[in-house]
Design an enzyme around this catalytic site. Structure first.
Site, PDB file in Angstrom:
ATOM      1  CG  HIS A  22      -1.950  -1.114   1.199  1.00  0.00           C
ATOM      2  ND1 HIS A  22      -3.296  -0.891   1.377  1.00  0.00           N
ATOM      3  CD2 HIS A  22      -1.831  -2.448   0.999  1.00  0.00           C
ATOM      4  CE1 HIS A  22      -3.948  -2.046   1.310  1.00  0.00           C
ATOM      5  NE2 HIS A  22      -3.077  -3.006   1.085  1.00  0.00           N
ATOM      6  CG  ASP A 126      -5.309   1.819   2.170  1.00  0.00           C
ATOM      7  OD1 ASP A 126      -6.246   1.068   1.857  1.00  0.00           O
ATOM      8  OD2 ASP A 126      -4.127   1.563   1.932  1.00  0.00           O
ATOM      9  CG  HIS A 380       1.622 -13.200  -3.008  1.00  0.00           C
ATOM     10  ND1 HIS A 380       2.399 -12.466  -3.879  1.00  0.00           N
ATOM     11  CD2 HIS A 380       1.078 -12.302  -2.159  1.00  0.00           C
ATOM     12  CE1 HIS A 380       2.337 -11.186  -3.541  1.00  0.00           C
ATOM     13  NE2 HIS A 380       1.545 -11.059  -2.509  1.00  0.00           N
ATOM     14  CG  ASN A 384       0.875  -3.246  -5.712  1.00  0.00           C
ATOM     15  OD1 ASN A 384       0.679  -2.205  -6.312  1.00  0.00           O
ATOM     16  ND2 ASN A 384       0.360  -3.481  -4.518  1.00  0.00           N
ATOM     17  CB  SER A 385       3.076  -9.374  -7.515  1.00  0.00           C
ATOM     18  OG  SER A 385       3.816  -9.044  -6.363  1.00  0.00           O
ATOM     19  CG  ASP A 404      -5.941  -8.686  -3.126  1.00  0.00           C
ATOM     20  OD1 ASP A 404      -5.268  -9.155  -2.181  1.00  0.00           O
ATOM     21  OD2 ASP A 404      -5.438  -7.978  -4.016  1.00  0.00           O
ATOM     22  CD  GLN A 405      -2.446 -12.592  -1.572  1.00  0.00           C
ATOM     23  OE1 GLN A 405      -2.279 -13.761  -1.240  1.00  0.00           O
ATOM     24  NE2 GLN A 405      -1.948 -11.580  -0.875  1.00  0.00           N
TER      25      GLN A 405
HETATM   26  N1  UDP Z   1       8.411  -6.408  -3.851  1.00  0.00           N
HETATM   27  C1  UDP Z   1       9.705  -5.946  -3.982  1.00  0.00           C
HETATM   28  N2  UDP Z   1      10.713  -6.824  -3.764  1.00  0.00           N
HETATM   29  C2  UDP Z   1      10.518  -8.104  -3.418  1.00  0.00           C
HETATM   30  C3  UDP Z   1       9.185  -8.588  -3.299  1.00  0.00           C
HETATM   31  C4  UDP Z   1       8.156  -7.704  -3.526  1.00  0.00           C
HETATM   32  O1  UDP Z   1       9.937  -4.780  -4.301  1.00  0.00           O
HETATM   33  O2  UDP Z   1      11.501  -8.833  -3.215  1.00  0.00           O
HETATM   34  C5  UDP Z   1       7.309  -5.454  -4.087  1.00  0.00           C
HETATM   35  C6  UDP Z   1       6.574  -5.753  -5.359  1.00  0.00           C
HETATM   36  O3  UDP Z   1       7.229  -5.127  -6.439  1.00  0.00           O
HETATM   37  C7  UDP Z   1       5.175  -5.206  -5.077  1.00  0.00           C
HETATM   38  C8  UDP Z   1       5.048  -5.347  -3.575  1.00  0.00           C
HETATM   39  O4  UDP Z   1       6.348  -5.580  -3.044  1.00  0.00           O
HETATM   40  O5  UDP Z   1       5.090  -3.867  -5.475  1.00  0.00           O
HETATM   41  C9  UDP Z   1       4.152  -6.496  -3.162  1.00  0.00           C
HETATM   42  O6  UDP Z   1       2.843  -6.118  -3.376  1.00  0.00           O
HETATM   43  P1  UDP Z   1       1.683  -7.124  -3.734  1.00  0.00           P
HETATM   44  O7  UDP Z   1       0.448  -6.313  -3.903  1.00  0.00           O
HETATM   45  O8  UDP Z   1       2.046  -7.950  -4.895  1.00  0.00           O
HETATM   46  O9  UDP Z   1       1.592  -8.108  -2.495  1.00  0.00           O
HETATM   47  P2  UDP Z   1       1.496  -7.930  -0.894  1.00  0.00           P
HETATM   48  O10 UDP Z   1       2.864  -7.628  -0.417  1.00  0.00           O
HETATM   49  O11 UDP Z   1       0.511  -6.838  -0.595  1.00  0.00           O
HETATM   50  O12 UDP Z   1       1.015  -9.258  -0.428  1.00  0.00           O
END
Ligand code: UDP
Length: 487
Positions: A22, A126, A380, A384-385, A404-405
């Site tokens: 976020h 948010d 996962h 964002n990923s 949400d995944q």
């Molecule tokens: N990310 C990163 N390096 C890593 C793993 C993840 O910069 O080694 C970043 C990735 O680019 C993304 C965020 O962490 O922007 C993860 O967000 P996502 O919404 O995919 O998953 P969440 O962390 O909320 O479960």
């Protein structure tokens, strides 16, 4: 615009839910607003701000923009709390008990404006912290909600009352058929199963606090002036059409990371001097980039489960065998504190990893995904990923963990976008091995073609004239007009 608002640019307060993903996407939004000459105050939790200062160039980069300020607030948890997915409820409770009254005091006393460069004319908060709407209404400042999930997931959240009304929720006992349709989510009747609903829906009791929380927070969004979603119209047309029947102003301005890159490359002269794009709360191990350089084109499977997932050692061993047995090179992010439990690692795994694998604690993910050696992403399915993978044209294997995944992975898989494989609710070495081979070898061309088409649409949407580009301009005009009213 009147004289007064010309001399005082609008000041937007951006307030993310305090977890990495976020913070990351809302910092991108902050930067986009700064680019448009809007002043921004970014409210970080004390905890995350310390990590951001330690491990990223974000402070130097952002404070280069005129009128940008960081401010901080406690998240209510002790510093040594892991703030991981398995304990996320504790974060929600702490925010409600500690952060909520502090935020109110900050806004009612106008202390925030006095300490950080001027009065706030608009709040972007948010959307899972709807206490901000109460405060905004109390102090008379317009508020826009930002939900960091996909539009499809937001719509599924929105339909939870309908799912309950239709008797599709709660689950019908422990041996419920998870493949039965979730037909009360309009527009997704033909492919959404109970298994694909947001993980908060996997409950036997409607009073479950997690279910209650997402349902209430989502309905409350309708009280905000508008809703921002990190998506683009062409990707999620159907869900967006449904959302727009309930919320008239929805700004779809994503993918934010690509949008920011486009606007910055159009005006290189206004770029801050420190061009690292990192907003990381962990130290990025850049040694993986040299390792990737040494691998063949599109050969590597990149593995990461995001910033809050916790896996068990048994799950980790299954993934590990699957990766090793696939015979493909792999780059695997294992975040500190992300594996629960202790287990001896079989020597054959460590030996095979020396030959073909590379394991690190945290990487610059956007750069990793953009690397030509990466052929696919075992993820996962965090939103964002998912967006970062689409823009980099990397097909995915999805192993959703929570929130949400479960929805995102259904869309990525065969049912809708066909840009990857959904491995939901299974975790065994044979499936991992087969899916890695399918993604990188057997069905590689088919996946590459479909993800390429989607990436083109994404990139078009953030170019001048594209849907997200126009929506951001519209939102900026809206924020500027709020400035006239607040003054
Ligand atoms: N990310 C990163 N390096 C890593 C793993 C993840 O910069 O080694 C970043 C990735 O680019 C993304 C965020 O962490 O922007 C993860 O967000 P996502 O919404 O995919 O998953 P969440 O962390 O909320 O479960």
């Amino acid at each position: 615009m009147d004289q007064k608002s010309q001399s005082n640019p609008p000041r937007v307060l951006i307030f993310p839910f305090p977890v990495q993903s976020h913070v990351n996407s809302m910092l991108k939004l902050a930067e986009l607003l700064c680019f448009a000459g809007i002043h921004v105050t970014f409210l970080n939790s004390d905890h995350n701000h310390r990590l951001l200062l330690c491990h990223s160039g974000a402070h130097t980069r952002l404070t280069h923009y005129p009128g940008f300020w960081f401010a901080t607030i406690p998240d209510g948890l002790p510093d040594d709390h892991p703030r991981t997915g398995d304990r996320i409820k504790e974060l929600f409770y702490a925010l409600s008990a500690v952060t909520r009254p502090r935020f109110r005091e900050m806004m009612v006393s106008s202390r925030l404006g006095a300490e950080t460069g001027g009065a706030v004319t608009c709040i972007i908060a948010d959307g899972i912290m709807c206490f901000t709407i109460d405060v905004a209404e109390e102090v008379g400042i317009p508020i826009i909600s930002f939900r960091t999930v996909s539009a499809s997931c937001f719509w599924a959240f929105f339909c939870i009352p309908k799912l309950i009304e239709a008797g599709e929720l709660p689950l019908r006992g422990d041996d419920d058929d998870m493949d039965r349709p979730a037909s009360a989510v309009s527009g997704m009747e033909s492919f959404l199963r109970i298994r694909d609903l947001p993980a908060f829906c996997r409950v036997h009791d409607l009073t479950d606090p997690g279910l209650q929380l997402v349902t209430t927070e989502t309905q409350l969004t309708t009280r905000a002036h508008a809703l921002i979603l990190n998506t683009f119209d062409e990707l999620e047309e159907s869900a967006l059409a449904h959302i727009r029947t309930h919320i008239s102003k929805v700004y779809t301005i994503g993918p934010l990371h690509a949008h920011l890159a486009t606007r910055q490359s159009a005006e290189p002269a206004s770029l801050p001097p420190d061009m690292t794009r990192s907003n990381s709360l962990w130290e990025e191990d850049r040694s993986c980039m040299a390792w990737l350089d040494s691998q063949p084109i599109k050969s590597v499977i990149y593995v990461s489960f995001g910033s809050i997932t916790v896996v068990t050692t048994d799950q980790m061993i299954e993934f590990w065998y699957g990766l090793v047995n696939s015979g493909k090179p792999f780059l695997w992010v294992i975040r500190p504190n992300s594996v629960a439990g202790e287990r001896q690692i079989p020597t054959e795994l460590s030996e095979a990893t020396k030959k073909r694998g590379y394991m690190v604690g945290w990487v610059p993910q956007e750069e990793v995904l953009a690397h030509p050696s990466v052929g696919g992403f075992l993820t996962h399915s965090g939103w964002n990923s998912t967006l970062e993978s689409i823009v980099s044209e990397k097909p995915m294997i999805c192993w959703p963990y929570f929130a949400d995944q479960q929805v995102n992975s259904r869309f990525v898989g065969e049912a809708v976008w066909r840009i990857g494989l959904d491995m939901k609710d299974t975790c065994d070495r044979l499936t991992v091995e087969k899916m890695v081979r399918d993604l990188l070898e057997v069905r590689r061309d088919e996946f590459l073609r479909s993800v390429h088409r989607m990436a083109e649409l994404a990139k078009k949407s953030v170019r001048e004239g594209g849907s997200s580009y126009r929506n951001l301009d519209r939102m900026i005009e809206d924020i500027k007009s709020m400035n006239c009213h607040v003054h």
